[in-house]
Scaffold this motif. Structure first.
Motif, PDB file in Angstrom:
ATOM      1  N   SER A 116       0.849  -1.074   0.070  1.00 25.82           N
ATOM      2  CA  SER A 116      -0.114  -0.063  -0.066  1.00 25.82           C
ATOM      3  C   SER A 116       0.822   1.217  -0.031  1.00 25.82           C
ATOM      4  N   THR A 117       2.131   1.097   0.252  1.00 28.02           N
ATOM      5  CA  THR A 117       2.978   2.447   0.270  1.00 28.02           C
ATOM      6  C   THR A 117       3.563   2.486  -0.974  1.00 28.02           C
ATOM      7  N   GLY A 118       3.205   1.827  -1.973  1.00 30.51           N
ATOM      8  CA  GLY A 118       3.860   2.024  -3.384  1.00 30.51           C
ATOM      9  C   GLY A 118       4.887   0.927  -3.665  1.00 30.51           C
ATOM     10  N   LEU A 119       5.332   0.170  -2.690  1.00 35.59           N
ATOM     11  CA  LEU A 119       6.557  -0.784  -2.878  1.00 35.59           C
ATOM     12  C   LEU A 119       5.947  -1.729  -3.678  1.00 35.59           C
ATOM     13  N   SER A 120       6.843  -2.582  -4.690  1.00 36.88           N
ATOM     14  CA  SER A 120       6.454  -3.633  -5.381  1.00 36.88           C
ATOM     15  C   SER A 120       6.878  -5.093  -4.688  1.00 36.88           C
ATOM     16  N   ASN A 121       6.419  -6.148  -4.979  1.00 33.68           N
ATOM     17  CA  ASN A 121       6.930  -7.485  -4.405  1.00 33.68           C
ATOM     18  C   ASN A 121       8.267  -7.475  -4.571  1.00 33.68           C
ATOM     19  N   MET A 127      15.313  -6.138  -0.885  1.00 36.15           N
ATOM     20  CA  MET A 127      15.742  -5.597   0.296  1.00 36.15           C
ATOM     21  C   MET A 127      15.848  -6.471   1.241  1.00 36.15           C
ATOM     22  N   MET A 128      14.691  -7.410   1.376  1.00 42.60           N
ATOM     23  CA  MET A 128      15.066  -8.461   2.299  1.00 42.60           C
ATOM     24  C   MET A 128      16.288  -9.322   2.252  1.00 42.60           C
ATOM     25  N   ALA A 129      16.458  -9.538   0.895  1.00 46.05           N
ATOM     26  CA  ALA A 129      17.727 -10.570   0.666  1.00 46.05           C
ATOM     27  C   ALA A 129      18.942  -9.782   1.233  1.00 46.05           C
ATOM     28  N   SER A 130      19.061  -8.525   0.737  1.00 48.45           N
ATOM     29  CA  SER A 130      20.421  -7.704   0.991  1.00 48.45           C
ATOM     30  C   SER A 130      20.242  -7.042   2.316  1.00 48.45           C
ATOM     31  N   ASN A 131      19.320  -7.184   2.998  1.00 50.07           N
ATOM     32  CA  ASN A 131      19.004  -6.406   4.302  1.00 50.07           C
ATOM     33  C   ASN A 131      19.605  -4.884   4.284  1.00 50.07           C
ATOM     34  N   ARG A 132      19.246  -4.410   3.216  1.00 48.46           N
ATOM     35  CA  ARG A 132      19.543  -2.965   3.129  1.00 48.46           C
ATOM     36  C   ARG A 132      18.108  -2.232   2.557  1.00 48.46           C
ATOM     37  N   LEU A 133      18.139  -1.180   2.982  1.00 44.25           N
ATOM     38  CA  LEU A 133      17.030  -0.219   2.165  1.00 44.25           C
ATOM     39  C   LEU A 133      17.390   0.380   1.002  1.00 44.25           C
ATOM     40  N   GLN A 134      16.797   0.374   0.000  1.00 46.07           N
ATOM     41  CA  GLN A 134      16.993   0.943  -1.413  1.00 46.07           C
ATOM     42  C   GLN A 134      17.144   2.504  -1.142  1.00 46.07           C
ATOM     43  N   GLU A 135      17.813   2.987  -2.240  1.00 45.67           N
ATOM     44  CA  GLU A 135      17.636   4.520  -2.396  1.00 45.67           C
ATOM     45  C   GLU A 135      16.271   4.950  -2.783  1.00 45.67           C
ATOM     46  N   GLY A 136      16.100   6.204  -2.531  1.00 46.21           N
ATOM     47  CA  GLY A 136      14.747   6.779  -3.233  1.00 46.21           C
ATOM     48  C   GLY A 136      13.325   6.467  -2.539  1.00 46.21           C
ATOM     49  N   LEU A 137      13.733   5.825  -1.267  1.00 46.65           N
ATOM     50  CA  LEU A 137      12.381   5.341  -0.618  1.00 46.65           C
ATOM     51  C   LEU A 137      11.784   6.716  -0.064  1.00 46.65           C
ATOM     52  N   THR A 138      10.477   6.837   0.277  1.00 49.41           N
ATOM     53  CA  THR A 138       9.859   7.771   0.933  1.00 49.41           C
ATOM     54  C   THR A 138       9.901   7.477   2.342  1.00 49.41           C
ATOM     55  N   GLU A 139       9.589   8.598   3.330  1.00 52.25           N
ATOM     56  CA  GLU A 139       9.777   8.431   4.645  1.00 52.25           C
ATOM     57  C   GLU A 139       8.692   7.504   5.148  1.00 52.25           C
ATOM     58  N   ILE A 140       7.368   7.373   4.492  1.00 53.29           N
ATOM     59  CA  ILE A 140       6.349   6.425   4.635  1.00 53.29           C
ATOM     60  C   ILE A 140       6.917   4.968   4.524  1.00 53.29           C
ATOM     61  N   GLN A 141       7.509   4.746   3.336  1.00 48.67           N
ATOM     62  CA  GLN A 141       7.898   3.116   3.252  1.00 48.67           C
ATOM     63  C   GLN A 141       9.039   2.940   3.907  1.00 48.67           C
ATOM     64  N   ILE A 142      10.077   3.852   4.248  1.00 48.46           N
ATOM     65  CA  ILE A 142      11.027   3.487   5.333  1.00 48.46           C
ATOM     66  C   ILE A 142      10.527   3.328   6.611  1.00 48.46           C
ATOM     67  N   SER A 143       9.677   4.157   7.182  1.00 49.70           N
ATOM     68  CA  SER A 143       9.017   3.897   8.547  1.00 49.70           C
ATOM     69  C   SER A 143       8.260   2.502   8.486  1.00 49.70           C
ATOM     70  N   LEU A 145       8.573  -0.211   6.571  1.00 49.26           N
ATOM     71  CA  LEU A 145       9.802  -1.388   6.278  1.00 49.26           C
ATOM     72  C   LEU A 145      10.419  -1.681   7.791  1.00 49.26           C
ATOM     73  N   ARG A 146      10.873  -0.506   8.337  1.00 50.57           N
ATOM     74  CA  ARG A 146      11.484  -0.825   9.671  1.00 50.57           C
ATOM     75  C   ARG A 146      10.576  -1.281  10.810  1.00 50.57           C
ATOM     76  N   SER A 147       9.308  -1.325  10.588  1.00 44.40           N
ATOM     77  CA  SER A 147       8.340  -1.580  11.591  1.00 44.40           C
ATOM     78  C   SER A 147       7.754  -3.045  11.425  1.00 44.40           C
ATOM     79  N   VAL A 148       7.816  -3.254  10.260  1.00 41.96           N
ATOM     80  CA  VAL A 148       6.973  -4.523   9.791  1.00 41.96           C
ATOM     81  C   VAL A 148       7.941  -5.427   9.081  1.00 41.96           C
ATOM     82  N   MET A 149       9.256  -5.196   8.400  1.00 44.10           N
ATOM     83  CA  MET A 149       9.911  -6.123   7.866  1.00 44.10           C
ATOM     84  C   MET A 149      10.575  -7.220   8.516  1.00 44.10           C
ATOM     85  N   PRO A 150      11.227  -7.083   9.855  1.00 49.84           N
ATOM     86  CA  PRO A 150      11.379  -8.256  10.672  1.00 49.84           C
ATOM     87  C   PRO A 150      10.551  -9.466  10.756  1.00 49.84           C
TER      88      PRO A 150
END
Length: 251
Positions: A116-121, A127-143, A145-150
């Motif tokens: 729903s934040t605009g990320l694709s599968n 990002m899960m495979a690399s364990n790193r956030l991609q560049e160009g993400l919005t603040e909502i996407q970053i927030s 990802l950090r809260s639910v990705m684990p």
């Protein structure tokens, strides 16, 4: 208890053979034969059955095979080989259904929130495979990802091994046949009647699955698999007891 019955003996042999094969081939065996979360690239349809013969360590297989011998032998004596195997594998499939259902119940809302934040599968997987956030993400996407990705990653990478679901079905069958039999945990040597002991175990598994609090099993236990196996075993035996067997055989 007497001589080990035929189906129990063969199941025990297959489990032990695959356990020693796993010691030889290691992670490759788990990758092939453990049951992976269906969205994981390691998942294959045969794992729905093969994982029932895989175990994670010496204590895991030792406890399961001891329970298979202790409870499977008297159950097979009453039911016969074919009905016993039907209970055993049906309980194993019930364990799969409950555990994967529980995974999806937790996974799908997280996936929906991420998408729903605009990320694709593919972005999420990368990002899960690399364990790193991609560049160009919005603040909502970053927030988000950090809260639910684990939790997302934990479920995506989850795998399941062991005959525990099958054996919980056998234990439920034993309890239906012998409700007054006294059972106890190795770590809590207090005898409790089967008609109270088995529902108590199931209740503790449900609480553990919902809270993450382990009472008598390792923290990585597939608690809902135990619940599913026991419920399917109980339902099969309840139906047979009601419709097919002479009640005098259960006394």
């Amino acid at each position: 208890m007497g001589r080990m019955t035929e189906a129990v003996k063969h199941l025990l042999i297959i489990n032990v053979i695959l356990f020693f094969a796993t010691q030889l081939y290691g992670e490759q065996m788990y990758q092939w034969l453990a049951l992976w979360f269906p969205k994981n690239e390691n998942f294959h349809i045969w794992q729905i059955v093969t994982h029932m013969f895989m175990h994670g360590g010496v204590m895991h297989i030792a406890f399961n095979m001891l329970a298979l011998w202790m409870f499977g032998t008297p159950v097979e004596r009453v039911l016969g080989k074919n009905r016993f195997l039907f209970v055993y594998f049906s309980a194993g499939l019930g364990a799969v259904l409950f555990q994967l259902g529980f995974y999806y119940f937790n996974f799908l809302p997280i996936q929906s929130e991420l998408l729903s934040t605009g990320l694709s599968n593919q972005q999420i997987l990368d990002m899960m495979a690399s364990n790193r956030l991609q560049e160009g993400l919005t603040e909502i996407q970053i927030s988000t990802l950090r809260s639910v990705m684990p939790e997302y990653a934990q479920i995506y990478r989850a795998s399941m091994v062991g005959a525990s679901g099958c054996i919980m079905g056998v234990l439920a069958a034993f309890g239906m046949m012998n409700p007054e039999a006294r059972l106890m945990l190795i770590f809590l040597p207090i005898p409790i009647k089967a008609k109270y002991f088995i529902p108590g175990i199931i209740l503790l598994d449900i609480i553990s699955a919902l809270t993450g609090q382990s009472f008598f099993s390792p923290s990585n236990t597939a608690y809902m698999a135990h619940v599913g196996g026991a419920i399917i075993g109980f339902l099969i035996m309840w139906y047979w007891k009601k419709n097919q067997f002479n009640n005098r055989r259960w006394d």
